[in-house]
Design an enzyme around this catalytic site. Structure first.
Site, mmCIF file in Angstrom:
data_model
loop_
_atom_site.group_PDB
_atom_site.id
_atom_site.type_symbol
_atom_site.label_atom_id
_atom_site.label_comp_id
_atom_site.label_asym_id
_atom_site.label_seq_id
_atom_site.Cartn_x
_atom_site.Cartn_y
_atom_site.Cartn_z
ATOM 1 N N HIS A 1 -50.869 99.915 104.416
ATOM 2 C CA HIS A 1 -49.839 100.440 105.305
ATOM 3 C C HIS A 1 -50.394 101.599 106.131
ATOM 4 O O HIS A 1 -51.382 102.235 105.755
ATOM 5 C CB HIS A 1 -48.636 100.896 104.494
ATOM 6 C CG HIS A 1 -47.836 99.753 103.945
ATOM 7 N ND1 HIS A 1 -46.650 99.932 103.293
ATOM 8 C CD2 HIS A 1 -48.057 98.411 103.961
ATOM 9 C CE1 HIS A 1 -46.160 98.756 102.927
ATOM 10 N NE2 HIS A 1 -47.010 97.820 103.327
ATOM 11 N N GLU B 1 -49.269 104.587 106.610
ATOM 12 C CA GLU B 1 -49.250 105.857 105.889
ATOM 13 C C GLU B 1 -50.438 105.951 104.937
ATOM 14 O O GLU B 1 -51.067 107.008 104.821
ATOM 15 C CB GLU B 1 -47.939 106.001 105.090
ATOM 16 C CG GLU B 1 -46.682 105.890 105.923
ATOM 17 C CD GLU B 1 -46.109 104.483 105.987
ATOM 18 O OE1 GLU B 1 -44.874 104.357 106.036
ATOM 19 O OE2 GLU B 1 -46.887 103.509 105.988
ATOM 20 N N CYS C 1 -42.434 102.746 102.623
ATOM 21 C CA CYS C 1 -42.058 101.965 101.446
ATOM 22 C C CYS C 1 -42.208 102.868 100.216
ATOM 23 O O CYS C 1 -42.730 103.985 100.319
ATOM 24 C CB CYS C 1 -42.945 100.718 101.318
ATOM 25 S SG CYS C 1 -44.640 101.082 100.785
ATOM 26 N N CYS D 1 -45.931 103.946 99.526
ATOM 27 C CA CYS D 1 -46.369 105.003 100.443
ATOM 28 C C CYS D 1 -45.659 106.323 100.132
ATOM 29 O O CYS D 1 -46.263 107.385 100.199
ATOM 30 C CB CYS D 1 -46.131 104.592 101.890
ATOM 31 S SG CYS D 1 -47.201 103.238 102.437
#
Length: 155
Positions: free
Chosen positions: A78, A80, A106, A109
């Protein structure tokens, strides 16, 4: 004409970073900022040296996995996560920073952002993960949408 806020600038940079994404389902960009300085950026996609989903296909799409579920069934990281990794790789401390992201994080993260010491998250669009937002709230991290921020006047 009113000058855009710093938040608007950083969110626009997050949107620009998202354009580098190699994900077939969602393009996400993240920018880590402290004291109006950009510390790190990240976008979602496969790790360095790994073939992109555009070359091998999207396993999540093939299996019909809904957004926000079964994160382990993905070749990519992801945005992040990539921003945190970029900061770590270059020895940049992101404790006390703000994360600007095109989507809310999410739960995976969020746990990483909590432990990295990020204090504030501003996102543009939601993500179907209620546990993530609950954990961020419990950790005392300020979370808001960029639309909430655009209503404020900032210097």
């Amino acid at each position: 004409m009113e000058r855009p806020s710093w938040d608007d600038y950083f969110m626009e940079i997050a949107r620009l970073v998202a354009r580098r994404s190699t994900c077939l389902r969602r393009q996400v960009g993240a920018v880590v900022v402290k004291g109006k300085n950009i510390l790190a950026t990240g976008y979602n996609g496969t790790p360095s040296g790994i073939r992109h989903c555009s070359e091998v296909g999207c396993l999540r799409q093939q299996l019909g996995v809904p957004s926000g579920e079964r994160h382990e069934l993905c070749r990519g990281l992801h945005a992040e996560q990539n921003a945190i990794i970029q900061a770590a790789k270059h020895g940049i401390n992101i404790d006390g920073a703000t994360l600007y992201c095109t989507n809310s994080p999410c739960v995976i993260c969020s746990k990483m952002l909590i432990n990295a010491g990020v204090e504030h998250i501003i996102y543009h669009e939601g993500y179907p993960d209620n546990l993530s937002l609950a954990m961020l709230e419990e950790a005392g991290i300020r979370v808001e949408t960029s639309t909430e921020r655009s209503a404020e006047v900032t210097e």
